[in-house]
Each structure stands twice: as structure tokens, then as C-alpha cells.
Design a protein around this motif. Structure first.
Motif, PDB file in Angstrom:
ATOM      1  N   GLY A   1       0.797  -1.222   0.000  1.00  0.00           N
ATOM      2  CA  GLY A   1       0.000   0.000   0.000  1.00  0.00           C
ATOM      3  C   GLY A   1       0.830   1.273   0.000  1.00  0.00           C
ATOM      4  N   VAL A   2       1.975   1.239  -0.654  1.00  0.00           N
ATOM      5  CA  VAL A   2       2.841   2.416  -0.736  1.00  0.00           C
ATOM      6  C   VAL A   2       2.244   3.403  -1.744  1.00  0.00           C
ATOM      7  N   ALA A   3       2.444   4.719  -1.498  1.00  0.00           N
ATOM      8  CA  ALA A   3       1.839   5.729  -2.364  1.00  0.00           C
ATOM      9  C   ALA A   3       2.896   6.670  -2.929  1.00  0.00           C
ATOM     10  N   GLY A   4       2.543   7.324  -4.044  1.00  0.00           N
ATOM     11  CA  GLY A   4       3.344   8.391  -4.618  1.00  0.00           C
ATOM     12  C   GLY A   4       4.777   7.989  -4.907  1.00  0.00           C
ATOM     13  N   THR A   5       5.684   8.917  -4.638  1.00  0.00           N
ATOM     14  CA  THR A   5       7.085   8.665  -4.907  1.00  0.00           C
ATOM     15  C   THR A   5       7.723   7.755  -3.857  1.00  0.00           C
ATOM     16  N   GLY A   6       6.918   7.323  -2.884  1.00  0.00           N
ATOM     17  CA  GLY A   6       7.397   6.282  -1.974  1.00  0.00           C
ATOM     18  C   GLY A   6       7.546   4.947  -2.697  1.00  0.00           C
ATOM     19  N   ILE A   7       6.845   4.805  -3.809  1.00  0.00           N
ATOM     20  CA  ILE A   7       7.012   3.627  -4.671  1.00  0.00           C
ATOM     21  C   ILE A   7       8.311   3.815  -5.457  1.00  0.00           C
ATOM     22  N   PRO A   8       9.184   2.820  -5.507  1.00  0.00           N
ATOM     23  CA  PRO A   8      10.421   2.969  -6.283  1.00  0.00           C
ATOM     24  C   PRO A   8      10.123   3.359  -7.733  1.00  0.00           C
ATOM     25  N   LEU A   9      11.006   4.146  -8.297  1.00  0.00           N
ATOM     26  CA  LEU A   9      10.848   4.599  -9.677  1.00  0.00           C
ATOM     27  C   LEU A   9      10.654   3.426 -10.625  1.00  0.00           C
ATOM     28  N   SER A  10      11.427   2.365 -10.425  1.00  0.00           N
ATOM     29  CA  SER A  10      11.326   1.206 -11.314  1.00  0.00           C
ATOM     30  C   SER A  10       9.925   0.606 -11.276  1.00  0.00           C
ATOM     31  N   GLY A  11       9.338   0.521 -10.074  1.00  0.00           N
ATOM     32  CA  GLY A  11       8.003  -0.036  -9.939  1.00  0.00           C
ATOM     33  C   GLY A  11       6.952   0.829 -10.599  1.00  0.00           C
ATOM     34  N   ARG A  12       7.091   2.151 -10.474  1.00  0.00           N
ATOM     35  CA  ARG A  12       6.121   3.062 -11.101  1.00  0.00           C
ATOM     36  C   ARG A  12       6.187   2.987 -12.628  1.00  0.00           C
ATOM     37  N   ILE A  13       7.395   2.800 -13.147  1.00  0.00           N
ATOM     38  CA  ILE A  13       7.539   2.692 -14.608  1.00  0.00           C
ATOM     39  C   ILE A  13       6.952   1.382 -15.109  1.00  0.00           C
ATOM     40  N   VAL A  14       7.340   0.272 -14.470  1.00  0.00           N
ATOM     41  CA  VAL A  14       6.886  -1.042 -14.930  1.00  0.00           C
ATOM     42  C   VAL A  14       5.377  -1.191 -14.764  1.00  0.00           C
ATOM     43  N   ALA A  15       4.777  -0.523 -13.779  1.00  0.00           N
ATOM     44  CA  ALA A  15       3.319  -0.581 -13.598  1.00  0.00           C
ATOM     45  C   ALA A  15       2.606  -0.115 -14.863  1.00  0.00           C
ATOM     46  N   ILE A  16       3.071   0.984 -15.449  1.00  0.00           N
ATOM     47  CA  ILE A  16       2.455   1.500 -16.679  1.00  0.00           C
ATOM     48  C   ILE A  16       2.664   0.526 -17.830  1.00  0.00           C
TER      49      ILE A  16
END
Length: 353
Positions: A270-285
Motif C-alpha cells: 500500500g505504498v503511495a506516490g514517490t514512496g514507490i520505487p521509480l522502477s516499480g512506477r515505470i513497470v506498472a504502466i
């Protein structure tokens, strides 16, 4: 080794050259003019330089400054030969980078001893420099080997996960390419984007720990089954974490975080915003977009425009707004990746049983 001798007095030049020749494996290079010495030094690097202090056109101090201004000659020992015993001259020469002095008239054993010591120091420094270069080359070679081993391990584990996951190898290839595209568009740098592309295929490696009855179920999962399915993120992280290989550490980060959502409603933490690693935010998309535009036993493939609309609708909720904007800014390349890496049509072959 060679010693450059610069002295406008031919007799002094002859005497110093004769002294130098008595040293083992050393040759003198004699110059009467400091200007000629400057020209010679442009294309040569001696092992030691002997300078007369008082010379026409350019005195020893000025020539010394010229030598020290040349980065190639910075570590070449310089000995000033002078009849002047004034302390201020010697201090100024030392400040300019002079290593030692010889006082005229010179004493032959003293000259030989000082030159031997300085040449031995020069040789030792050269050996240390060469050894450092060899060690640097060896470190680079070993690092490259570890990098290749890490990449091979990632490929093999990704291939193993394909046997259990109904998602195709083309999906893994596409989402890895999308991940690199997003990283590049977001200004992350070519090196990071390349590493991300290599690590992204491991995002769902944890699914090898999910029971077949859940992983391969053609219909919608029950809430209880979904709880089990969501465990694959933490499982993948446990498989890959704490590795000495940077690529696997990045893959572990992706496995754990690519199902997190920007508004904090994702899993497993349940991590939010930039607390999510950059790699995870990119791969999510990349992962969601390709899942939407791929055919599965339980769903039709969405059109690229339908999938784009879904991403925009969930901008700031599921997806990092700036990264999503970066993805959409390269829409032509997104379409090209999708079409050039399309799923191969499966043709069932009847088998005798």
C-alpha cells in the motif's frame, strides 16, 4: 630510460652527458637551447630533466614553469643545476615544482647518487601506475563477467516463469521495451533505461509459487483466490532480493513494487506516490498497458486507443502522472513496439494418445 639535459654551456653539457652515460641503462638527450628543449618536449617524455638555472632566451625557472604546466610532464623529476646558493632562489624553484638541486661545480658521485635515486623513484611510480591500470582493467573485466552472468540468470528465470504463466514471451518482451521507453522519455538516462529493460521481465517471477488452480484459472478469481494471487509480488521479491548482482536487486525491487498504485491502493504494501520505487512506477504502466492490449483466455485484447484512455483515466490514481505523460509523449514508438512484437498465433497440433 633517458635524461634531458638543458645547458647553454657546451662544456657543462658534455660533462653532464658523460656522467649520465655512466649510469646503467640511461641515455642523455642534450640541448643547448631551452627553446629547442621546449620544442622537443612537445613530442617526448623524458624520465628526468636536468636544467641549468642561468640561460639566455629562457632561464631555468621559466623552463621549469613550462614543464609543470604540461600535464604529461607533471610527474617527471626536475633537477636544477645552479651556482647560486641563495635560499630564496631554491625556495622559489621548489614552489614551482623542482625536485632537487645540484650546486656547481658538481661532484660526480653526488650527481650519480641523486640521479639514481630520482630515476628509481620514477620507475617505481611508473610500475605503480601500470599496476593500477592492470587492476582497473581486471576489475572492469570481472564486473563485465558478473553483469553477463546476471543478465543470463535473469533470462533463464524469465524463461522458467513463462512455462507457468499464461502470459506469452511476447508480453514480456513488449513490457520490457515499454519500460525502457518510459525511462528514456522521463530523462532517467540511457544506462538506467537499459538496466530497467533487462530487469523488467522478472516482474512476475513470484507466480511460480502460485498454485496452478489459481494461476491458470480461465475465469475471474474469487476474493480468496485473489488474496493468494497477490502473494506473488512478495514471493518474487524473496526469490531475487539480497543478491550481489545489481541487476537482480533491481529486478527484486520491481517484483515487489510494480503492483503498487500511486494513490496507495495497490499491493502488497500500500505504498503511495514517490514512496514507490521509480522502477516499480515505470513497470506498472508498461505492464498494465500491455496486459490490456493482449489477448488472454478470459478476455479480448483492447485497442491501443482504449488502453490509452484507461491509462489517462487512472492518471494520478494508479499511475504516476509525470511518468504516464512521458509514456504518452512517445505514442508513435509505443504503437511501433506493439505491432513489431505481436503475439504469434497459436495453431493447436493434434497428437496421437
Amino acid at each position: 630510460m633517458n635524461i634531458l639535459i638543458v645547458d647553454d654551456d657546451r662544456t657543462n653539457l658534455f660533462i653532464m652527458a658523460a656522467i649520465v652515460r655512466r649510469l646503467d641503462d640511461v641515455e642523455p638527450v642534450s640541448m643547448e637551447s631551452p627553446l629547442d628543449a621546449v620544442e622537443w618536449l612537445r613530442g617526448n617524455e623524458p624520465d628526468l630533466i636536468l636544467l641549468d638555472q642561468m640561460m639566455p632566451d629562457m632561464d631555468g625557472m621559466e623552463l621549469l614553469r613550462h614543464i609543470r604546466d604540461d600535464g604529461r610532464l607533471d610527474n617527471v623529476p626536475v633537477v636544477m643545476v645552479t651556482a647560486n646558493t641563495a635560499v630564496d632562489i631554491r625556495v622559489r624553484a621548489l614552489d614551482e615544482g623542482c625536485n632537487d638541486f645540484l650546486t656547481k661545480p658538481v661532484v660526480v658521485p653526488e650527481v650519480q647518487a641523486r640521479l639514481r635515486n630520482l630515476l628509481a623513484l620514477r620507475q617505481s611510480r611508473a610500475l605503480l601506475r601500470d599496476r593500477a591500470a592492470l587492476l582497473a582493467d581486471e576489475v572492469e573485466r570481472v564486473t563485465a563477467v558478473l553483469q553477463r552472468q546476471g543478465e543470463e540468470l535473469v533470462k533463464r528465470l524469465s524463461r522458467a516463469s513463462e512455462y507457468r504463466d499464461p502470459e506469452t514471451g511476447a508480453h514480456i518482451e513488449r513490457m520490457a521495451l515499454y519500460s525502457r521507453l518510459i525511462a528514456e522519455a522521463a530523462g532517467c538516462g540511457a544506462a538506467y533505461a537499459q538496466e530497467l529493460m533487462k530487469a523488467a521481465p522478472m516482474h512476475d517471477i513470484g507466480k511460480i509459487g502460485i498454485p496452478d488452480m489459481i494461476l491458470l484459472k480461465p475465469g475471474r478469481l474469487t476474493p480468496e483466490e485473489m488474496t493468494v494471487m497477490r502473494q506473488h509480488a512478495a514471493m518474487g521479491h524473496r526469490i531475487l532480493a539480497n543478491s550481489d548482482i545489481p541487476l537482480l536487486r533491481l529486478a527484486a525491487e520491481i517484483a515487489l513494487s510494480h503492483h503498487e498504485k500511486f494513490d496507495g491502493s495497490g499491493y502488497p504494501n500500500g505504498v503511495a506516490g514517490t514512496g514507490i520505487p521509480l522502477s516499480g512506477r515505470i513497470v506498472a504502466i508498461a505492464d498494465v498497458f500491455d496486459a490490456l492490449t493482449s489477448t488472454r483466455p478470459y478476455k479480448r485484447s483492447w485497442t491501443l486507443e482504449e488502453a490509452r484512455a484507461y491509462l489517462v483515466q487512472n492518471r494520478g490514481r494508479h499511475f504516476d502522472p509525470s511518468l504516464l505523460d512521458a509514456f504518452l509523449s512517445r505514442w508513435d514508438e509505443v504503437c511501433r513496439i506493439h505491432h513489431e512484437n505481436a503475439d504469434e498465433l497459436a495453431h493447436p497440433v493434434p497428437l496421437d494418445v
